[in-house]
Design an enzyme around this catalytic site. Structure first.
Site, PDB file in Angstrom:
ATOM      1  N   CYS A  42       0.819  -1.153   0.076  1.00 55.35           N
ATOM      2  CA  CYS A  42       0.010   0.165  -0.119  1.00 55.35           C
ATOM      3  C   CYS A  42       0.901   1.370  -0.007  1.00 55.35           C
ATOM      4  O   CYS A  42       2.111   1.144   0.226  1.00 55.35           O
ATOM      5  CB  CYS A  42      -1.015  -0.061   1.257  1.00 55.35           C
ATOM      6  SG  CYS A  42      -1.859  -1.510   1.489  1.00 55.35           S
TER       7      CYS A  42
ATOM      8  N   GLY B 217      -1.602   1.545  -4.621  1.00 53.64           N
ATOM      9  CA  GLY B 217      -2.892   1.072  -4.276  1.00 53.64           C
ATOM     10  C   GLY B 217      -4.162   1.626  -4.686  1.00 53.64           C
ATOM     11  O   GLY B 217      -4.304   2.893  -4.762  1.00 53.64           O
TER      12      GLY B 217
ATOM     13  N   ASN C  80       1.640  -0.587   5.833  1.00 51.13           N
ATOM     14  CA  ASN C  80       1.772  -1.197   4.438  1.00 51.13           C
ATOM     15  C   ASN C  80       2.563  -2.485   4.701  1.00 51.13           C
ATOM     16  O   ASN C  80       3.943  -2.320   5.300  1.00 51.13           O
ATOM     17  CB  ASN C  80       2.721  -0.070   3.624  1.00 51.13           C
ATOM     18  CG  ASN C  80       3.557  -0.808   2.337  1.00 51.13           C
ATOM     19  OD1 ASN C  80       2.649  -1.648   1.684  1.00 51.13           O
ATOM     20  ND2 ASN C  80       4.487  -0.292   1.909  1.00 51.13           N
ATOM     21  N   GLY C  81       2.072  -3.579   4.358  1.00 48.48           N
ATOM     22  CA  GLY C  81       2.778  -4.861   4.478  1.00 48.48           C
ATOM     23  C   GLY C  81       1.974  -6.276   4.727  1.00 48.48           C
ATOM     24  O   GLY C  81       0.989  -5.911   4.377  1.00 48.48           O
TER      25      GLY C  81
ATOM     26  N   TYR D 197       8.730  -3.598  -9.837  1.00 49.22           N
ATOM     27  CA  TYR D 197       7.406  -3.324 -10.264  1.00 49.22           C
ATOM     28  C   TYR D 197       6.669  -2.009  -9.449  1.00 49.22           C
ATOM     29  O   TYR D 197       6.306  -1.109 -10.099  1.00 49.22           O
ATOM     30  CB  TYR D 197       6.687  -4.555 -10.220  1.00 49.22           C
ATOM     31  CG  TYR D 197       5.090  -3.858 -10.655  1.00 49.22           C
ATOM     32  CD1 TYR D 197       4.692  -3.964 -11.851  1.00 49.22           C
ATOM     33  CD2 TYR D 197       4.210  -3.631  -9.502  1.00 49.22           C
ATOM     34  CE1 TYR D 197       3.184  -3.597 -12.134  1.00 49.22           C
ATOM     35  CE2 TYR D 197       2.807  -3.621  -9.838  1.00 49.22           C
ATOM     36  CZ  TYR D 197       2.295  -3.337 -11.129  1.00 49.22           C
ATOM     37  OH  TYR D 197       1.152  -3.171 -11.318  1.00 49.22           O
TER      38      TYR D 197
END
Length: 350
Positions: free
Chosen positions: A2, A28, A102-103, A256
């Site tokens: 995220c 996201g 985030n994770g 990416y």
């Protein structure tokens, strides 16, 4: 995977957080949320959808305050269809805490059982972020034992979180009436950086582009295992809270996920992608004679720097084989294989 951001300022932060989330939209597309604090009260708006769709003028007006945080969500755990699992998440005790994460937690199931049976804390969603928030809240309560919060208690709580939680986590949390807390897992798997504005305000974000795009100066990356605590007065305190820490960032950030103009842990994402093209050139030469290759074609956008470097080193023509529809979002981070396949057909044309 995220995008998260947090700001402590002397001026309203709602527009600043919105602008930062736009710069992190590539991380996201499923949901977005912002929370701000004014006079110990939290003001929150979150919903499924892209940043521009979630926040209208009326929503922005309802987010007053000089401190806040936000998130754009790519669901890797829990229910992608659930509006309830959009972040930030909130618990009212101790103090009142809102958090963005985030994770991925690898021991979320075990922690959920511990929270219910031992800590007597209730989680209402399948999100591992809610689990992490409750672990943090429990450890803050233990560290303070009912007393007012001090920075030493904050760092003690984060040390306890590191001992209990396994997986990847970059976290920004807002503690009502006290300030902003940010920390990163002991391996630094997910990125988090900090910078300052010309007015002395402080911003934390997943990528340097979120800071630079808002004219903040990137100061440094939050170190693996480190916690950063920023009081309401803007004073920054930092402490290493992991017994053992070492940098092992997720390679997918460089392949990416991140924007090419970001710098993560001192490494340019664009340069990393050039280096990948160089490594690929060595692999190609050892397996396929370059004379048998007609052209080098990227699958836009992330692979373009690698493809250009590969073509240059092999002495082959670089060509665009696919035209991308720029009005279709990132397909990899769409929820469900069906949605991804349909979107790829709409996005790329030979």
């Amino acid at each position: 995977m995220c995008g998260i951001v947090g700001v402590v300022s002397t001026a309203p932060v709602n527009q600043l957080i919105y602008d930062a989330l736009l710069l992190l939209q590539h991380r996201g597309q499923d949901a977005a949320g912002i929370v701000t604090q004014q006079e110990r009260k939290f003001y929150m708006h979150k919903a499924k959808g892209m940043v521009r769709d979630v926040f209208r003028t009326r929503n922005m007006r309802a987010l007053p305050g000089n401190i806040g945080l936000g998130q754009v969500r790519y669901p890797t755990a829990g229910n992608a269809a659930s509006e309830e699992e959009a972040q930030p998440f909130y618990v009212n005790a101790p103090f009142g805490i809102v958090m963005v994460h985030n994770g991925n937690l690898t021991n979320a199931k075990q922690l959920r059982a511990e929270l219910a049976d031992t800590d007597h804390r209730h989680t209402n969603t399948d999100s591992d972020s809610e689990v992490l928030l409750n672990v943090l809240a429990h450890e803050l309560a233990r560290a303070t034992s009912g007393a007012p919060l001090k920075s030493v208690d904050v760092f003690k709580a984060v040390r306890a979180v590191h001992k209990r939680v396994r997986g990847s986590y970059a976290v920004i949390a807002l503690i009502a009436g006290y300030g902003l807390l940010a920390f990163r897992d002991p391996y630094g798997i997910r990125p988090l950086c900090i910078g300052h504005g010309a007015d002395g305000s402080v911003m934390l974000g997943s990528e340097s582009v979120a800071l630079e795009g808002n004219l903040y100066t990137l100061e440094r990356d939050v170190a693996p295992g480190e916690a950063v605590y920023i009081g309401l007065d803007g004073k920054v305190q930092a402490e290493q809270c992991a017994e053992k820490s070492s940098l092992h960032p997720c390679i997918f950030e460089y392949v990416y996920l991140a924007r090419p103009d970001s710098v993560m842990d001192g490494i340019s994402v664009y340069q990393a992608r050039l280096n990948l093209g160089e490594s690929l050139a060595k692999r190609v030469i050892s397996t396929v004679p370059p004379s048998e290759i007609d052209v080098i074609i990227p699958i836009p956008e992330s692979s373009r720097p690698s493809a250009m470097q590969l073509a240059q080193l092999l002495g082959l023509p670089y060509r665009e084989g696919f035209v991308k529809n720029r009005y279709v979002g990132r397909t990899f981070i769409m929820p469900g294989q069906g949605a991804r396949k349909k979107s790829v057909r709409q996005k790329l044309n030979a």
